[in-house]
Design a protein around this motif. Structure first.
Motif, mmCIF file in Angstrom:
data_model
loop_
_atom_site.group_PDB
_atom_site.id
_atom_site.type_symbol
_atom_site.label_atom_id
_atom_site.label_comp_id
_atom_site.label_asym_id
_atom_site.label_seq_id
_atom_site.Cartn_x
_atom_site.Cartn_y
_atom_site.Cartn_z
ATOM 1 N N VAL A 24 0.847 -1.199 0.000
ATOM 2 C CA VAL A 24 0.000 0.000 0.000
ATOM 3 C C VAL A 24 0.881 1.247 0.000
ATOM 4 O O VAL A 24 0.616 2.210 -0.729
ATOM 5 C CB VAL A 24 -0.962 -0.014 1.214
ATOM 6 N N ASP A 25 1.964 1.230 0.792
ATOM 7 C CA ASP A 25 2.897 2.366 0.808
ATOM 8 C C ASP A 25 3.536 2.562 -0.562
ATOM 9 O O ASP A 25 3.687 3.685 -1.040
ATOM 10 C CB ASP A 25 3.983 2.163 1.863
ATOM 11 N N LEU A 26 3.901 1.456 -1.223
ATOM 12 C CA LEU A 26 4.509 1.542 -2.546
ATOM 13 C C LEU A 26 3.538 2.125 -3.569
ATOM 14 O O LEU A 26 3.923 2.949 -4.398
ATOM 15 C CB LEU A 26 4.978 0.158 -2.992
ATOM 16 N N VAL A 27 2.286 1.724 -3.501
ATOM 17 C CA VAL A 27 1.274 2.275 -4.417
ATOM 18 C C VAL A 27 1.104 3.771 -4.178
ATOM 19 O O VAL A 27 1.009 4.563 -5.128
ATOM 20 C CB VAL A 27 -0.070 1.522 -4.247
ATOM 21 N N GLU A 28 1.087 4.193 -2.918
ATOM 22 C CA GLU A 28 0.963 5.626 -2.605
ATOM 23 C C GLU A 28 2.152 6.412 -3.144
ATOM 24 O O GLU A 28 1.989 7.489 -3.724
ATOM 25 C CB GLU A 28 0.835 5.823 -1.103
ATOM 26 N N VAL B 17 3.863 12.353 -20.660
ATOM 27 C CA VAL B 17 4.816 11.549 -19.892
ATOM 28 C C VAL B 17 4.079 10.835 -18.764
ATOM 29 O O VAL B 17 4.344 9.665 -18.465
ATOM 30 C CB VAL B 17 5.954 12.443 -19.327
ATOM 31 N N CYS B 18 3.139 11.537 -18.159
ATOM 32 C CA CYS B 18 2.345 10.957 -17.073
ATOM 33 C C CYS B 18 1.586 9.731 -17.571
ATOM 34 O O CYS B 18 1.577 8.695 -16.917
ATOM 35 C CB CYS B 18 1.389 12.002 -16.517
ATOM 36 N N ARG B 19 0.957 9.852 -18.728
ATOM 37 C CA ARG B 19 0.216 8.716 -19.292
ATOM 38 C C ARG B 19 1.133 7.531 -19.567
ATOM 39 O O ARG B 19 0.783 6.383 -19.301
ATOM 40 C CB ARG B 19 -0.485 9.141 -20.580
ATOM 41 N N ARG B 20 2.334 7.822 -20.132
ATOM 42 C CA ARG B 20 3.289 6.748 -20.406
ATOM 43 C C ARG B 20 3.705 6.048 -19.114
ATOM 44 O O ARG B 20 3.817 4.824 -19.066
ATOM 45 C CB ARG B 20 4.510 7.294 -21.124
ATOM 46 N N GLU B 21 3.928 6.824 -18.068
ATOM 47 C CA GLU B 21 4.323 6.237 -16.785
ATOM 48 C C GLU B 21 3.203 5.373 -16.193
ATOM 49 O O GLU B 21 3.458 4.314 -15.630
ATOM 50 C CB GLU B 21 4.728 7.327 -15.792
ATOM 51 N N VAL B 22 1.968 5.848 -16.335
ATOM 52 C CA VAL B 22 0.828 5.074 -15.829
ATOM 53 C C VAL B 22 0.711 3.762 -16.593
ATOM 54 O O VAL B 22 0.547 2.687 -16.003
ATOM 55 C CB VAL B 22 -0.485 5.884 -15.926
ATOM 56 N N ILE B 23 0.831 3.825 -17.911
ATOM 57 C CA ILE B 23 0.741 2.610 -18.725
ATOM 58 C C ILE B 23 1.893 1.669 -18.382
ATOM 59 O O ILE B 23 1.705 0.452 -18.245
ATOM 60 C CB ILE B 23 0.745 2.969 -20.227
ATOM 61 N N ARG B 24 3.100 2.226 -18.220
ATOM 62 C CA ARG B 24 4.252 1.405 -17.854
ATOM 63 C C ARG B 24 4.027 0.734 -16.490
ATOM 64 O O ARG B 24 4.379 -0.432 -16.297
ATOM 65 C CB ARG B 24 5.488 2.302 -17.795
ATOM 66 N N GLU B 25 3.442 1.461 -15.567
ATOM 67 C CA GLU B 25 3.169 0.902 -14.232
ATOM 68 C C GLU B 25 2.116 -0.203 -14.297
ATOM 69 O O GLU B 25 2.235 -1.237 -13.651
ATOM 70 C CB GLU B 25 2.703 2.021 -13.297
ATOM 71 N N ILE B 26 1.087 0.016 -15.099
ATOM 72 C CA ILE B 26 0.017 -0.971 -15.221
ATOM 73 C C ILE B 26 0.525 -2.256 -15.865
ATOM 74 O O ILE B 26 0.245 -3.360 -15.410
ATOM 75 C CB ILE B 26 -1.177 -0.397 -16.010
ATOM 76 N N LYS B 27 1.322 -2.097 -16.934
ATOM 77 C CA LYS B 27 1.849 -3.268 -17.637
ATOM 78 C C LYS B 27 2.996 -3.933 -16.886
ATOM 79 O O LYS B 27 3.349 -5.049 -17.165
ATOM 80 C CB LYS B 27 2.308 -2.877 -19.034
#
Length: 83
Positions: free
Chosen positions: A53-57, A71-81
């Motif tokens: 939970v701390d890591l997700v925060e 860049v934010c979108r790319r990071e979110v996609i990278r995190e999801i994948k």
């Protein structure tokens, strides 16, 4: 999992007429060791969940502080994948 099995032979009576005396075999399983192991593993699991939970925060804070939305979108996609 550690447990002990205890068996005992007791004398008793049938609860209805003619109240015949009988011997009954009683077997009991003690799971005290199992309960201790379960509590220990539950504690480990709870600590790991708190770490995740701390890591997700931290990840969400990092992504939210990026100024450029692309860049934010790319990071979110990278995190999801997970890449």
């Amino acid at each position: 999992m550690t447990y002990t099995i205890t068996t005992d032979l007791v004398k008793g009576y049938i609860p209805y007429f003619p109240y015949v005396e009988n011997n009954f075999l009683i077997t009991v399983v003690n799971y005290r060791g199992h309960d201790n192991k379960l509590n220990r593993l539950q504690g480990k699991l709870n600590r790991r969940i708190e770490e995740l939970v701390d890591l997700v925060e931290e990840t969400n804070d990092y992504i939210n502080n990026i100024g450029d939305r692309n860049v934010c979108r790319r990071e979110v996609i990278r995190e999801i994948k997970g890449k």
